[in-house]
Design an enzyme around this catalytic site. Structure first.
Site, mmCIF file in Angstrom:
data_model
loop_
_atom_site.group_PDB
_atom_site.id
_atom_site.type_symbol
_atom_site.label_atom_id
_atom_site.label_comp_id
_atom_site.label_asym_id
_atom_site.label_seq_id
_atom_site.Cartn_x
_atom_site.Cartn_y
_atom_site.Cartn_z
ATOM 1 N N HIS A 29 0.564 -13.374 5.485
ATOM 2 C CA HIS A 29 1.962 -13.264 5.925
ATOM 3 C C HIS A 29 2.535 -14.655 6.232
ATOM 4 C CE1 HIS A 29 0.722 -9.088 7.645
ATOM 5 N NE2 HIS A 29 1.377 -8.881 6.523
ATOM 6 N N LYS A 53 3.448 5.910 11.770
ATOM 7 C CA LYS A 53 2.252 5.116 11.462
ATOM 8 C C LYS A 53 1.594 4.737 12.779
ATOM 9 C CE LYS A 53 2.081 2.100 7.394
ATOM 10 N NZ LYS A 53 2.361 0.742 6.931
ATOM 11 N N ARG A 103 0.110 -9.113 -3.697
ATOM 12 C CA ARG A 103 -1.283 -9.567 -3.729
ATOM 13 C C ARG A 103 -1.949 -9.291 -5.065
ATOM 14 N NH1 ARG A 103 -2.277 -6.689 1.797
ATOM 15 N NH2 ARG A 103 -0.481 -5.691 0.881
ATOM 16 N N SER A 141 -3.701 -6.561 6.750
ATOM 17 C CA SER A 141 -3.796 -6.257 8.181
ATOM 18 C C SER A 141 -4.865 -5.194 8.419
ATOM 19 C CB SER A 141 -2.453 -5.749 8.710
ATOM 20 O OG SER A 141 -1.490 -6.756 8.611
HETATM 21 P P1 ADP Z 1 3.995 -3.233 4.754
HETATM 22 O O1 ADP Z 1 3.351 -2.123 5.525
HETATM 23 O O2 ADP Z 1 5.485 -3.141 4.668
HETATM 24 O O3 ADP Z 1 3.358 -3.544 3.411
HETATM 25 P P2 ADP Z 1 2.602 -5.545 5.728
HETATM 26 O O4 ADP Z 1 2.628 -6.071 7.114
HETATM 27 O O5 ADP Z 1 1.319 -4.998 5.236
HETATM 28 O O6 ADP Z 1 3.767 -4.498 5.673
HETATM 29 O O7 ADP Z 1 3.086 -6.675 4.726
HETATM 30 C C1 ADP Z 1 4.323 -7.325 4.875
HETATM 31 C C2 ADP Z 1 4.598 -8.146 3.627
HETATM 32 O O8 ADP Z 1 3.621 -9.168 3.485
HETATM 33 C C3 ADP Z 1 4.519 -7.329 2.331
HETATM 34 O O9 ADP Z 1 5.466 -7.831 1.413
HETATM 35 C C4 ADP Z 1 3.130 -7.579 1.825
HETATM 36 O O10 ADP Z 1 3.036 -7.428 0.424
HETATM 37 C C5 ADP Z 1 2.956 -9.042 2.237
HETATM 38 N N1 ADP Z 1 1.558 -9.385 2.418
HETATM 39 C C6 ADP Z 1 0.618 -8.707 3.117
HETATM 40 N N2 ADP Z 1 -0.573 -9.335 3.063
HETATM 41 C C7 ADP Z 1 -0.387 -10.437 2.287
HETATM 42 C C8 ADP Z 1 -1.242 -11.487 1.810
HETATM 43 N N3 ADP Z 1 -2.537 -11.512 2.103
HETATM 44 N N4 ADP Z 1 -0.696 -12.445 1.052
HETATM 45 C C9 ADP Z 1 0.619 -12.407 0.733
HETATM 46 N N5 ADP Z 1 1.481 -11.439 1.116
HETATM 47 C C10 ADP Z 1 0.989 -10.467 1.882
#
Ligand code: ADP
Length: 172
Positions: A29, A53, A103, A141
Protein backbone atom coordinates in the site's frame (compact mmCIF):
# COMPACT_ATOMS: atom_id res chain seq x y z
CA UNK A 1 -6.01 14.90 -34.77
CA UNK A 2 -7.27 15.75 -31.25
CA UNK A 3 -11.02 15.41 -30.86
CA UNK A 4 -13.13 18.11 -29.23
CA UNK A 5 -14.00 15.65 -26.46
CA UNK A 6 -10.29 15.14 -25.61
CA UNK A 7 -9.73 18.88 -25.45
CA UNK A 8 -12.78 19.37 -23.27
CA UNK A 9 -11.56 16.74 -20.82
CA UNK A 10 -7.97 17.91 -20.82
CA UNK A 11 -7.87 19.32 -17.30
CA UNK A 12 -6.20 16.81 -14.99
CA UNK A 13 -7.51 16.43 -11.48
CA UNK A 14 -4.85 17.21 -8.91
CA UNK A 15 -6.36 14.99 -6.23
CA UNK A 16 -6.27 11.19 -6.47
CA UNK A 17 -8.23 8.85 -4.22
CA UNK A 18 -6.74 5.54 -3.10
CA UNK A 19 -9.53 3.48 -1.59
CA UNK A 20 -9.11 0.25 0.33
CA UNK A 21 -9.61 -1.63 3.56
CA UNK A 22 -6.03 -1.16 4.78
CA UNK A 23 -6.57 -3.77 7.50
CA UNK A 24 -3.69 -3.17 8.11
CA UNK A 25 -1.50 -0.92 5.94
CA UNK A 26 1.27 -2.91 4.18
CA UNK A 27 4.48 -2.02 2.33
CA UNK A 28 2.56 -2.68 -0.90
CA UNK A 29 0.00 0.00 0.00
CA UNK A 30 2.75 2.44 1.00
CA UNK A 31 4.45 2.02 -2.35
CA UNK A 32 1.21 2.67 -4.28
CA UNK A 33 0.44 5.76 -2.15
CA UNK A 34 3.97 7.17 -2.67
CA UNK A 35 3.93 6.50 -6.41
CA UNK A 36 0.50 8.15 -6.73
CA UNK A 37 1.84 11.17 -4.86
CA UNK A 38 4.68 11.45 -7.35
CA UNK A 39 2.07 11.92 -10.10
CA UNK A 40 -0.70 13.84 -8.33
CA UNK A 41 -0.36 16.89 -6.12
CA UNK A 42 -2.51 15.43 -3.39
CA UNK A 43 -3.70 11.98 -2.37
CA UNK A 44 -6.73 11.11 -0.29
CA UNK A 45 -6.52 7.65 1.23
CA UNK A 46 -10.10 6.41 1.63
CA UNK A 47 -10.39 3.83 4.39
CA UNK A 48 -13.46 1.74 3.70
CA UNK A 49 -15.70 1.24 6.67
CA UNK A 50 -17.46 -2.01 5.85
CA UNK A 51 -19.63 -3.37 8.66
CA UNK A 52 -20.16 -6.68 6.82
CA UNK A 53 -16.41 -7.39 6.70
CA UNK A 54 -14.86 -8.34 10.03
CA UNK A 55 -11.77 -6.20 10.34
CA UNK A 56 -8.93 -6.77 12.82
CA UNK A 57 -8.41 -3.03 13.24
CA UNK A 58 -11.24 -0.55 13.81
CA UNK A 59 -11.86 2.26 11.31
CA UNK A 60 -10.20 4.74 13.69
CA UNK A 61 -7.14 2.49 14.20
CA UNK A 62 -6.65 1.99 10.45
CA UNK A 63 -6.89 5.75 9.84
CA UNK A 64 -4.48 6.50 12.72
CA UNK A 65 -1.88 4.00 11.46
CA UNK A 66 -1.86 5.54 7.96
CA UNK A 67 -1.72 9.08 9.39
CA UNK A 68 1.24 8.12 11.57
CA UNK A 69 3.06 6.51 8.63
CA UNK A 70 2.64 9.62 6.47
CA UNK A 71 2.93 12.23 9.23
CA UNK A 72 5.69 14.00 7.28
CA UNK A 73 3.40 14.48 4.23
CA UNK A 74 0.48 16.07 6.10
CA UNK A 75 -0.47 18.68 3.50
CA UNK A 76 -0.28 16.21 0.64
CA UNK A 77 -1.85 13.05 2.04
CA UNK A 78 -5.12 12.98 3.92
CA UNK A 79 -6.73 9.90 5.37
CA UNK A 80 -10.50 9.69 5.55
CA UNK A 81 -12.81 6.88 6.58
CA UNK A 82 -15.80 6.41 4.27
CA UNK A 83 -18.76 4.16 3.66
CA UNK A 84 -21.21 3.90 0.80
CA UNK A 85 -20.53 4.38 -2.89
CA UNK A 86 -16.93 5.05 -3.89
CA UNK A 87 -17.95 7.51 -6.63
CA UNK A 88 -19.84 9.60 -4.07
CA UNK A 89 -16.79 9.66 -1.80
CA UNK A 90 -14.55 10.64 -4.72
CA UNK A 91 -16.87 13.53 -5.61
CA UNK A 92 -17.06 14.64 -1.97
CA UNK A 93 -13.29 15.21 -1.89
CA UNK A 94 -13.40 16.99 -5.28
CA UNK A 95 -11.46 14.30 -7.12
CA UNK A 96 -12.00 12.55 -10.45
CA UNK A 97 -9.35 9.85 -10.19
CA UNK A 98 -9.32 6.54 -8.33
CA UNK A 99 -6.04 4.66 -8.08
CA UNK A 100 -5.89 0.94 -7.44
CA UNK A 101 -2.93 -1.39 -7.19
CA UNK A 102 -2.72 -4.56 -9.28
CA UNK A 103 -0.69 -7.43 -7.86
CA UNK A 104 -1.45 -10.25 -10.23
CA UNK A 105 -3.62 -11.17 -13.18
CA UNK A 106 -5.98 -12.64 -10.58
CA UNK A 107 -6.67 -9.10 -9.24
CA UNK A 108 -7.65 -7.93 -12.70
CA UNK A 109 -11.13 -9.47 -13.16
CA UNK A 110 -12.48 -7.98 -9.95
CA UNK A 111 -10.76 -4.62 -10.45
CA UNK A 112 -11.96 -4.32 -14.06
CA UNK A 113 -15.52 -5.10 -12.97
CA UNK A 114 -15.38 -2.50 -10.18
CA UNK A 115 -14.00 0.16 -12.49
CA UNK A 116 -16.72 -0.55 -15.07
CA UNK A 117 -19.43 -0.32 -12.41
CA UNK A 118 -17.98 2.94 -11.13
CA UNK A 119 -17.87 4.33 -14.66
CA UNK A 120 -21.52 3.34 -15.13
CA UNK A 121 -22.37 5.24 -11.94
CA UNK A 122 -20.32 8.29 -12.91
CA UNK A 123 -18.38 8.40 -16.16
CA UNK A 124 -16.48 11.55 -15.19
CA UNK A 125 -14.43 9.48 -12.71
CA UNK A 126 -11.50 7.45 -14.05
CA UNK A 127 -9.82 4.45 -12.42
CA UNK A 128 -6.07 4.15 -12.95
CA UNK A 129 -4.03 1.07 -12.07
CA UNK A 130 -0.49 0.93 -10.78
CA UNK A 131 1.18 -2.46 -10.94
CA UNK A 132 2.66 -3.69 -7.69
CA UNK A 133 6.41 -3.94 -7.43
CA UNK A 134 7.59 -7.51 -7.80
CA UNK A 135 8.88 -7.59 -4.22
CA UNK A 136 5.45 -6.57 -2.92
CA UNK A 137 3.36 -8.77 -5.20
CA UNK A 138 2.95 -11.50 -2.56
CA UNK A 139 1.91 -9.10 0.21
CA UNK A 140 -1.71 -8.71 1.26
CA UNK A 141 -3.30 -7.51 4.48
CA UNK A 142 -4.86 -10.93 5.01
CA UNK A 143 -1.52 -12.77 4.69
CA UNK A 144 0.03 -10.29 7.13
CA UNK A 145 -2.78 -10.90 9.65
CA UNK A 146 -2.54 -14.68 9.34
CA UNK A 147 1.22 -14.72 9.87
CA UNK A 148 1.17 -12.16 12.71
CA UNK A 149 -1.66 -13.87 14.60
CA UNK A 150 0.32 -17.14 14.46
CA UNK A 151 3.35 -15.37 15.93
CA UNK A 152 5.36 -15.02 12.68
CA UNK A 153 7.64 -12.14 11.71
CA UNK A 154 5.95 -9.64 9.37
CA UNK A 155 8.54 -6.88 9.60
CA UNK A 156 9.48 -7.31 5.90
CA UNK A 157 5.87 -6.78 4.86
CA UNK A 158 4.65 -3.86 6.96
CA UNK A 159 6.13 -0.67 8.44
CA UNK A 160 7.24 -0.59 12.14
CA UNK A 161 4.05 1.26 13.19
CA UNK A 162 2.01 -1.74 11.99
CA UNK A 163 4.38 -4.29 13.56
CA UNK A 164 3.76 -2.59 16.92
CA UNK A 165 -0.01 -2.36 16.39
CA UNK A 166 -0.13 -6.07 15.46
CA UNK A 167 1.89 -7.00 18.55
CA UNK A 168 -0.67 -5.18 20.71
CA UNK A 169 -3.52 -7.08 19.04
CA UNK A 170 -1.75 -10.46 19.39
CA UNK A 171 -1.11 -9.84 23.10
CA UNK A 172 -4.84 -9.31 23.74
P1 ADP B 1 -9.54 -3.79 -0.89
O1 ADP B 1 -10.23 -4.64 0.13
O2 ADP B 1 -10.36 -2.66 -1.42
O3 ADP B 1 -8.83 -4.56 -2.00
P2 ADP B 1 -6.93 -3.45 0.26
O4 ADP B 1 -6.62 -2.74 1.53
O5 ADP B 1 -6.71 -4.91 0.23
O6 ADP B 1 -8.42 -3.06 -0.06
O7 ADP B 1 -6.12 -2.79 -0.93
C1 ADP B 1 -6.20 -1.42 -1.22
C2 ADP B 1 -5.53 -1.16 -2.56
O8 ADP B 1 -4.14 -1.48 -2.48
C3 ADP B 1 -6.07 -2.03 -3.69
O9 ADP B 1 -6.04 -1.29 -4.90
C4 ADP B 1 -5.11 -3.18 -3.77
O10 ADP B 1 -5.07 -3.76 -5.06
C5 ADP B 1 -3.81 -2.46 -3.45
N1 ADP B 1 -2.82 -3.36 -2.88
C6 ADP B 1 -2.99 -4.24 -1.87
N2 ADP B 1 -1.84 -4.90 -1.61
C7 ADP B 1 -0.92 -4.43 -2.50
C8 ADP B 1 0.45 -4.74 -2.78
N3 ADP B 1 1.10 -5.68 -2.11
N4 ADP B 1 1.06 -4.04 -3.74
C9 ADP B 1 0.39 -3.10 -4.44
N5 ADP B 1 -0.91 -2.77 -4.26
C10 ADP B 1 -1.56 -3.43 -3.30
Amino acid sequence: MVSKKTVKNKSVSQVAVIPGSFDPLTNGHIDIIERALAIFGRVVVGVLSNPSKTALFTDAERVEIIEKQFASCKGQISVVSFSGLLVEFVKSVKSKVVIRGLRAISDFDYEAQMSLINRKLDDSIETLFLTAREEHSYISSSIVKQVALLGGDVSDMVPPVVVKALQRKVRR
